[in-house]
Design a protein around this motif. Sequence first.
Motif, PDB file in Angstrom:
ATOM      1  N   VAL A   9       0.799  -1.228   0.000  1.00  0.00           N
ATOM      2  CA  VAL A   9       0.000   0.000   0.000  1.00  0.00           C
ATOM      3  C   VAL A   9       0.830   1.276   0.000  1.00  0.00           C
ATOM      4  O   VAL A   9       0.329   2.337  -0.392  1.00  0.00           O
ATOM      5  CB  VAL A   9      -0.976   0.029   1.196  1.00  0.00           C
ATOM      6  CG1 VAL A   9      -1.994  -1.097   1.091  1.00  0.00           C
ATOM      7  CG2 VAL A   9      -0.234  -0.053   2.526  1.00  0.00           C
ATOM      8  N   GLU A  14       4.783  -0.422  -3.278  1.00  0.00           N
ATOM      9  CA  GLU A  14       4.238  -0.491  -4.628  1.00  0.00           C
ATOM     10  C   GLU A  14       5.352  -0.590  -5.669  1.00  0.00           C
ATOM     11  O   GLU A  14       5.208  -1.282  -6.679  1.00  0.00           O
ATOM     12  CB  GLU A  14       3.352   0.723  -4.894  1.00  0.00           C
ATOM     13  CG  GLU A  14       2.015   0.655  -4.194  1.00  0.00           C
ATOM     14  CD  GLU A  14       0.955   1.479  -4.902  1.00  0.00           C
ATOM     15  OE1 GLU A  14       0.158   0.896  -5.658  1.00  0.00           O
ATOM     16  OE2 GLU A  14       0.944   2.712  -4.718  1.00  0.00           O
ATOM     17  N   SER A  34      -5.092  -9.843  -7.643  1.00  0.00           N
ATOM     18  CA  SER A  34      -5.968  -9.108  -6.727  1.00  0.00           C
ATOM     19  C   SER A  34      -5.140  -8.790  -5.494  1.00  0.00           C
ATOM     20  O   SER A  34      -4.032  -9.295  -5.334  1.00  0.00           O
ATOM     21  CB  SER A  34      -7.199  -9.942  -6.346  1.00  0.00           C
ATOM     22  OG  SER A  34      -6.797 -11.136  -5.663  1.00  0.00           O
ATOM     23  N   VAL A  36      -4.600  -5.983  -1.733  1.00  0.00           N
ATOM     24  CA  VAL A  36      -4.803  -4.730  -1.013  1.00  0.00           C
ATOM     25  C   VAL A  36      -3.631  -3.847  -1.417  1.00  0.00           C
ATOM     26  O   VAL A  36      -2.498  -4.063  -0.981  1.00  0.00           O
ATOM     27  CB  VAL A  36      -4.842  -4.950   0.508  1.00  0.00           C
ATOM     28  CG1 VAL A  36      -5.000  -3.620   1.238  1.00  0.00           C
ATOM     29  CG2 VAL A  36      -5.979  -5.898   0.878  1.00  0.00           C
ATOM     30  N   VAL A  37      -3.897  -2.884  -2.284  1.00  0.00           N
ATOM     31  CA  VAL A  37      -2.815  -2.150  -2.941  1.00  0.00           C
ATOM     32  C   VAL A  37      -3.156  -0.680  -3.077  1.00  0.00           C
ATOM     33  O   VAL A  37      -4.306  -0.269  -2.938  1.00  0.00           O
ATOM     34  CB  VAL A  37      -2.522  -2.744  -4.345  1.00  0.00           C
ATOM     35  CG1 VAL A  37      -2.019  -4.173  -4.235  1.00  0.00           C
ATOM     36  CG2 VAL A  37      -3.761  -2.676  -5.238  1.00  0.00           C
ATOM     37  N   SER A  39      -2.733   3.050  -5.452  1.00  0.00           N
ATOM     38  CA  SER A  39      -3.250   3.463  -6.760  1.00  0.00           C
ATOM     39  C   SER A  39      -2.379   3.010  -7.916  1.00  0.00           C
ATOM     40  O   SER A  39      -2.884   2.697  -9.001  1.00  0.00           O
ATOM     41  CB  SER A  39      -3.404   4.990  -6.797  1.00  0.00           C
ATOM     42  OG  SER A  39      -2.157   5.623  -6.548  1.00  0.00           O
ATOM     43  N   GLN A  42      -3.063  -0.595  -8.648  1.00  0.00           N
ATOM     44  CA  GLN A  42      -4.391  -0.682  -9.257  1.00  0.00           C
ATOM     45  C   GLN A  42      -4.323  -0.299 -10.731  1.00  0.00           C
ATOM     46  O   GLN A  42      -4.930  -0.954 -11.585  1.00  0.00           O
ATOM     47  CB  GLN A  42      -5.364   0.227  -8.508  1.00  0.00           C
ATOM     48  CG  GLN A  42      -5.693  -0.245  -7.095  1.00  0.00           C
ATOM     49  CD  GLN A  42      -6.620   0.702  -6.359  1.00  0.00           C
ATOM     50  OE1 GLN A  42      -7.624   1.147  -6.908  1.00  0.00           O
ATOM     51  NE2 GLN A  42      -6.297   1.027  -5.111  1.00  0.00           N
ATOM     52  N   ASN A  48      -8.247  -4.186  -6.445  1.00  0.00           N
ATOM     53  CA  ASN A  48      -8.127  -3.868  -5.026  1.00  0.00           C
ATOM     54  C   ASN A  48      -9.381  -4.321  -4.291  1.00  0.00           C
ATOM     55  O   ASN A  48     -10.497  -3.944  -4.662  1.00  0.00           O
ATOM     56  CB  ASN A  48      -7.925  -2.361  -4.838  1.00  0.00           C
ATOM     57  CG  ASN A  48      -7.590  -2.006  -3.409  1.00  0.00           C
ATOM     58  OD1 ASN A  48      -6.729  -2.632  -2.804  1.00  0.00           O
ATOM     59  ND2 ASN A  48      -8.256  -1.005  -2.870  1.00  0.00           N
ATOM     60  N   ASN A  51      -9.617  -1.273   1.493  1.00  0.00           N
ATOM     61  CA  ASN A  51      -8.824  -0.074   1.760  1.00  0.00           C
ATOM     62  C   ASN A  51      -7.742  -0.426   2.785  1.00  0.00           C
ATOM     63  O   ASN A  51      -8.040  -0.776   3.923  1.00  0.00           O
ATOM     64  CB  ASN A  51      -9.728   1.031   2.300  1.00  0.00           C
ATOM     65  CG  ASN A  51      -9.007   2.357   2.490  1.00  0.00           C
ATOM     66  OD1 ASN A  51      -7.795   2.395   2.669  1.00  0.00           O
ATOM     67  ND2 ASN A  51      -9.753   3.450   2.438  1.00  0.00           N
TER      68      ASN A  51
END
Length: 375
Positions: A9, A14, A34, A36-37, A39, A42, A48, A51
């Motif tokens: 995140v 990233e 897939s 939890v990442v 922007s 994404q 994603n 949050n």
Amino acid sequence: MSKAFILAVERSGENLGLEIMANAAQAGLDLQWSGVVGSRLQAAGVQNIANGEVLAMIGLVEVLRHYGRLRRLYGQIRQHLQVERPACVVLIDHPAFNLHIAKMAKQMGIRVLYVVGPQIWAWRSQRIHQIKRVVDHMLVLFPFEVPIYAQAGVPVHVLAHPLLAQTATAQYGMDARAALGLRAGGPVLALLPGSRRGELERLTLRYAETARRLRKQMPELRILVALAKEELRPLWEQLWKQGAGPEDAQLVVAQTQTVLAAADVVLVASGTATLETALMQRPAVVVYVLNALTFAFVRRLVKTPFVAMPNILLKEAVYPEFLQQAFEPAQVAGALAALLGPAGSEQVAKLQKLRSLLEGDPPEQLQQVLREMLA
């Protein structure tokens, strides 16, 4: 098409996630991602599922304060893994949270690839036993970590640090200053206060006083502030004004390397940005302030004499470190002023060795690991 789950995140995480995805593609893997990442991942095609901003919290006290949000995120990830059953979870950093995810995935029969694991070389070395139980393969950033995992029987490879390629293509000197609209001539101070709200809350007032003192010594000094993301701007501006920071400081968002390239000297918060600063070969002073309770807890456990990664890698205090109460603006301003002379050139000469320490294992080895883990 195989499924893979990734958790990353923050900006540095990233960067590593993008590196993993690029290498997976080069390895010929067709993957449905897939996770939890943030922007950027994404935008790279990762779906994603929750949050993950709460993971940007740092320190014991902050984690306890947000425990409920962390539990909800854990539950969302559990539900997703139970339904989707990816071949592998790729966990980047955040050990306090991610080791729980690793245990969960392992219990479900899902392979675990951990990137940038806990700093067991610095503190809480007993975590190696937990890692051996729940992690199938480690990808680390620093060669000195390899023996620790290898001796414990944990498969491990070294990633080429993403900052190597990123800093190699950065603009320098007058080109960078022109890109930021700066006139030629005169010293430039870059301020890198960190990428988390908590860091800005603890550091900005002292940054403002330090910059004000340095400007008093050098009226021609220009000041650049590198913010990681736009949403931090209101908080920074409020605290900078409260601290009576110079009104003409130029705020630059999401262009850290351009700011560094334009700078003569840097005031940087401890973290990945210290390594970025060092690879850009910029003279710098490192500062940091933690919650007092967190610092008291950590100080009793940490085994390394330094906190800045360039100092740890070079085994020398190349960058002066001013931590907690030692971050006294008058002293830090003095240290920064000294770096505009011969002391700065001496720092830069010592930083030349860093790139060779971060090259990592050959790409072919990494791609073979990804085939075994993700397919």
